[in-house]
Design an enzyme around this catalytic site. Structure first.
Site, PDB file in Angstrom:
ATOM      1  N   SER A 162     -37.761 -34.099 -36.452  1.00 41.93           N
ATOM      2  CA  SER A 162     -37.199 -35.263 -35.781  1.00 41.93           C
ATOM      3  C   SER A 162     -35.756 -35.529 -36.234  1.00 41.93           C
ATOM      4  O   SER A 162     -34.905 -34.668 -36.121  1.00 41.93           O
ATOM      5  CB  SER A 162     -38.109 -36.468 -36.021  1.00 41.93           C
ATOM      6  OG  SER A 162     -37.873 -37.481 -35.080  1.00 41.93           O
ATOM      7  N   ASP A 190     -42.340 -34.595 -31.087  1.00 40.52           N
ATOM      8  CA  ASP A 190     -41.765 -34.864 -32.401  1.00 40.52           C
ATOM      9  C   ASP A 190     -42.480 -34.121 -33.531  1.00 40.52           C
ATOM     10  O   ASP A 190     -43.695 -34.219 -33.691  1.00 40.52           O
ATOM     11  CB  ASP A 190     -41.850 -36.374 -32.652  1.00 40.52           C
ATOM     12  CG  ASP A 190     -40.973 -36.835 -33.786  1.00 40.52           C
ATOM     13  OD1 ASP A 190     -41.094 -36.271 -34.882  1.00 40.52           O
ATOM     14  OD2 ASP A 190     -40.164 -37.756 -33.573  1.00 40.52           O
TER      15      ASP A 190
END
Length: 294
Positions: A50, A194
């Site tokens: 991320s 993510d």
């Protein structure tokens, strides 16, 4: 004389650095990179999930924390209008001290929940891709100056996906696509989201580089002392949080040093606190690493 001898003959201890997920909290990674530079460590490999993927990719191609900070600050200053897209999240977290704020917060929560029910995401992927394309070069991951591993999560196979080649922009966009906030990324018959969903602090991704020492930076929010479980959604989110914490705990056990910057009560979209967050990362890294360079 012992430390002087070490500095003369072993001036650049090599490490692997795993940068974790956390949205705006990930700005602390820049402060950590500054501390690592000042202490004389040499980063031999990087991994990121991320926001950690964004910072690690920026640094892997341009190994200078000052440059990373400059590029990010310039983007945020020049694209204030795009940050307005996060207004829906700010509004749902309005204090309930006044009736007007309470009504506005309820309205935005209803609007956000309606998006969840009717779609797979709240924000468009273009917002994320434009940001990442502005701060990271359009190159292959294998061409980075420092070996790099970008972590994502495949919804179809329910497995961790680690990218070490291919488009770095595509890999980082996938790794940064927060579930429910940004749409999943379709790639080679996978549906990617993510990396923090499967590897909040990607220590395992560094194992392939045969490193002697691995440092990990955890910028995930701390657990609330009193769990809020007023409804079914609260209970589900608490279970997900517990699973994520367990995964993180297992990976962090394999790191030689763990840096956890003191960032309390800061939501993932609060990029306006850039300088404060970066300093927290620097201070914590100096505290953890400063007395044990070798």
């Amino acid at each position: 004389m012992g430390n002087l001898w070490k500095k003369l003959f072993y001036p650049h201890p090599k490490i692997g650095l795993a940068l974790g997920s956390g949205g705006a909290r990930g700005i602390a990674h820049i402060g950590v990179l500054q501390a690592i530079d000042e202490l004389g460590y040499r980063i031999a490999a990087l991994s990121g999930s991320s926001m950690g993927a964004i910072i690690s990719a920026m640094y892997a191609y341009e190994p200078d924390w000052r440059k990373v900070e400059e590029i990010l600050l310039n983007y945020l200053k020049q694209n204030r209008d795009k940050l307005d897209e996060f207004e829906i999240f700010k509004s749902t977290s309005d204090s309930k001290k006044s009736r007007i704020k309470s009504i506005r917060s309820s309205f935005y929560k209803f609007k956000m929940y309606s998006k969840f029910i009717g779609d797979t995401h709240i924000l468009k992927q273009k917002l994320l891709r434009d940001f990442i394309s502005s701060v990271i070069p359009d190159k292959d991951i294998s061409d980075s100056k420092i070996p790099l591993a970008i972590v994502s999560y495949d919804l179809i196979s329910a497995k961790e996906i680690v990218f070490t080649d291919g488009s770095v922009i595509d890999a980082v966009v996938a790794s940064s696509s927060i579930p429910g906030i940004f749409p999943p990324v379709e790639h080679d018959e996978m549906l990617l989201v993510d990396g923090g969903a499967i590897s909040p602090v990607p220590v395992n991704a560094l194992k392939q580089f045969d490193l002697k020492r691995i440092f990990a930076v955890d910028v995930s929010p701390p657990s609330s002392k009193i769990p809020k479980c007023d409804n079914g959604m609260d209970i589900m989110m608490r279970v997900i949080y517990g699973n994520t914490e367990k995964i993180k705990e297992i990976e962090l056990a394999k790191a030689d040093k763990i840096i956890v910057p003191k960032i309390i009560g800061l939501q993932w979209w609060r990029f306006e606190y850039f300088k404060t967050i970066k300093k927290r990362g620097y201070d914590k890294a100096m505290s953890v690493l400063g007395k044990s360079r070798y």
